[in-house]
Design a protein around this motif. Structure first.
Motif, PDB file in Angstrom:
ATOM      1  N   ILE A   1     -26.863  -1.313   3.624  1.00 27.78           N
ATOM      2  CA  ILE A   1     -25.884  -2.195   3.005  1.00 27.78           C
ATOM      3  C   ILE A   1     -26.550  -3.546   2.766  1.00 27.78           C
ATOM      4  O   ILE A   1     -26.990  -4.200   3.708  1.00 27.78           O
ATOM      5  CB  ILE A   1     -24.638  -2.366   3.884  1.00 27.78           C
ATOM      6  CG1 ILE A   1     -23.888  -1.026   3.989  1.00 27.78           C
ATOM      7  CG2 ILE A   1     -23.719  -3.448   3.318  1.00 27.78           C
ATOM      8  CD1 ILE A   1     -22.677  -1.065   4.886  1.00 27.78           C
ATOM      9  N   ARG A   2     -26.673  -3.923   1.498  1.00 30.74           N
ATOM     10  CA  ARG A   2     -27.301  -5.193   1.138  1.00 30.74           C
ATOM     11  C   ARG A   2     -26.226  -6.253   0.972  1.00 30.74           C
ATOM     12  O   ARG A   2     -25.152  -5.987   0.426  1.00 30.74           O
ATOM     13  CB  ARG A   2     -28.114  -5.039  -0.153  1.00 30.74           C
ATOM     14  CG  ARG A   2     -29.370  -4.203   0.051  1.00 30.74           C
ATOM     15  CD  ARG A   2     -30.175  -4.088  -1.245  1.00 30.74           C
ATOM     16  NE  ARG A   2     -30.626  -5.372  -1.746  1.00 30.74           N
ATOM     17  CZ  ARG A   2     -31.717  -6.010  -1.332  1.00 30.74           C
ATOM     18  NH1 ARG A   2     -32.465  -5.486  -0.373  1.00 30.74           N
ATOM     19  NH2 ARG A   2     -32.072  -7.165  -1.869  1.00 30.74           N
ATOM     20  N   GLU A   3     -26.529  -7.474   1.419  1.00 34.55           N
ATOM     21  CA  GLU A   3     -25.570  -8.565   1.374  1.00 34.55           C
ATOM     22  C   GLU A   3     -26.041  -9.667   0.427  1.00 34.55           C
ATOM     23  O   GLU A   3     -27.246  -9.876   0.251  1.00 34.55           O
ATOM     24  CB  GLU A   3     -25.348  -9.120   2.779  1.00 34.55           C
ATOM     25  CG  GLU A   3     -24.788  -8.078   3.743  1.00 34.55           C
ATOM     26  CD  GLU A   3     -24.478  -8.656   5.109  1.00 34.55           C
ATOM     27  OE1 GLU A   3     -24.821  -9.832   5.355  1.00 34.55           O
ATOM     28  OE2 GLU A   3     -23.881  -7.936   5.926  1.00 34.55           O
ATOM     29  N   SER A   4     -25.083 -10.363  -0.151  1.00 36.08           N
ATOM     30  CA  SER A   4     -25.403 -11.380  -1.149  1.00 36.08           C
ATOM     31  C   SER A   4     -26.241 -12.516  -0.570  1.00 36.08           C
ATOM     32  O   SER A   4     -27.032 -13.137  -1.288  1.00 36.08           O
ATOM     33  CB  SER A   4     -24.116 -11.952  -1.755  1.00 36.08           C
ATOM     34  OG  SER A   4     -23.280 -12.490  -0.746  1.00 36.08           O
ATOM     35  N   MET A   5     -26.098 -12.786   0.724  1.00 37.95           N
ATOM     36  CA  MET A   5     -26.881 -13.859   1.336  1.00 37.95           C
ATOM     37  C   MET A   5     -28.373 -13.536   1.351  1.00 37.95           C
ATOM     38  O   MET A   5     -29.204 -14.425   1.522  1.00 37.95           O
ATOM     39  CB  MET A   5     -26.391 -14.116   2.768  1.00 37.95           C
ATOM     40  CG  MET A   5     -26.629 -12.967   3.733  1.00 37.95           C
ATOM     41  SD  MET A   5     -26.040 -13.328   5.409  1.00 37.95           S
ATOM     42  CE  MET A   5     -24.277 -13.421   5.133  1.00 37.95           C
ATOM     43  N   CYS A   6     -28.701 -12.255   1.162  1.00 36.88           N
ATOM     44  CA  CYS A   6     -30.109 -11.834   1.132  1.00 36.88           C
ATOM     45  C   CYS A   6     -30.533 -11.434  -0.281  1.00 36.88           C
ATOM     46  O   CYS A   6     -31.493 -10.684  -0.461  1.00 36.88           O
ATOM     47  CB  CYS A   6     -30.328 -10.665   2.089  1.00 36.88           C
ATOM     48  SG  CYS A   6     -29.955 -11.039   3.813  1.00 36.88           S
ATOM     49  N   LYS A   7     -29.804 -11.906  -1.274  1.00 37.80           N
ATOM     50  CA  LYS A   7     -30.077 -11.558  -2.661  1.00 37.80           C
ATOM     51  C   LYS A   7     -31.518 -11.882  -3.036  1.00 37.80           C
ATOM     52  O   LYS A   7     -32.054 -12.922  -2.667  1.00 37.80           O
ATOM     53  CB  LYS A   7     -29.115 -12.312  -3.582  1.00 37.80           C
ATOM     54  CG  LYS A   7     -29.299 -11.983  -5.057  1.00 37.80           C
ATOM     55  CD  LYS A   7     -28.314 -12.778  -5.908  1.00 37.80           C
ATOM     56  CE  LYS A   7     -28.549 -12.502  -7.391  1.00 37.80           C
ATOM     57  NZ  LYS A   7     -27.629 -13.291  -8.243  1.00 37.80           N
TER      58      LYS A   7
END
Length: 234
Positions: A109-115
């Motif tokens: 699951i990728r999060e926007s904070m790690c874009k």
């Protein structure tokens, strides 16, 4: 961090939480294992498979399977795949009646904070979400291909989203067969690699990309998801 150009699939889908209550079971209820039948075209025989959440006790076996069937630009592929598996969200298909892995979908699951500049992270610009489900890699034992296992592992993303309360599932299709599968399941193209970039990848890794005619990032919105995709595979 793994080299993104070696990922096998990327899937993108958007779902509406209210509709889950209508079409699927409550996410508090266990959805696993997910069983599905496959009728073999050559013999007419029906085989029943099931998709299961990968248990930590099988991480080593799964890492070996991944290292055997998935190419990675590293001297320690087993160790790298093990690190991905330890995120504890991947799913597996065992040979019926055994604990032998014949299908694996390594998920994250990728999060926007790690874009990052990873093409699928553009989903954050397209939809108002702060995370999405992605497949780092999907592999099926060559002896069990054409049994529908790859399609089942792709369809299960809807169930994972329901369980994990994720509104989007996203990722990259780098083979012609995976692109055809995505089209069959109503995926839409978010981006497509230029012919110049694909030619460069073929020069760098002809064994992997020589027969590939396009690499795409595709997405699937909730309205395009077929009702039978929810909670059960077939």
């Amino acid at each position: 961090m793994l080299g993104r150009k070696y990922f096998i699939f990327v899937f993108i889908g958007v779902f509406v939480s209210e509709e889950f209550a209508i079409r699927g079971e409550s996410s508090k209820k266990s959805l696993w294992p997910i069983k599905f039948p496959v009728k073999l075209s050559d013999t007419g025989k029906t085989i029943y498979y099931s998709i299961e959440k990968l248990h930590p006790s099988k991480y080593d076996d799964a890492a070996v399977f991944a290292a055997q069937h998935l190419k990675m630009n590293t001297s320690s592929p087993k160790m790298c795949w093990r690190e991905e598996l330890e995120k504890n969200i991947s799913v597996v298909i065992f040979k019926p009646g055994t604990q032998t892995i014949i299908g694996l979908n390594i998920l994250d699951i990728r999060e926007s904070m790690c874009k990052s500049n990873f093409v699928c992270d553009r989903i954050f610009d397209k939809f108002p979400v702060d995370k999405y489900l992605t497949s780092e890699a999907l592999a099926v034992d060559p002896n069990y291909r054409r049994h529908g296992l790859g399609e089942a592992l792709l369809r299960v993303h809807v169930t994972i989203c329901l369980e994990q309360h994720v509104d989007v599932t996203a990722s990259l299709f780098i083979s012609d067969s995976s692109n055809r599968l995505a089209d069959r399941l109503n995926y839409k193209c978010l981006d497509r690699m230029s012919s110049e970039s694909l030619a460069e990848m073929k020069r760098d890794d002809p064994e992997k990309f020589n027969d590939c005619t396009e690499i795409t990032c595709k997405y699937l919105t909730y309205n395009d998801v077929k009702p039978k995709a929810f909670c059960t595979i077939m």
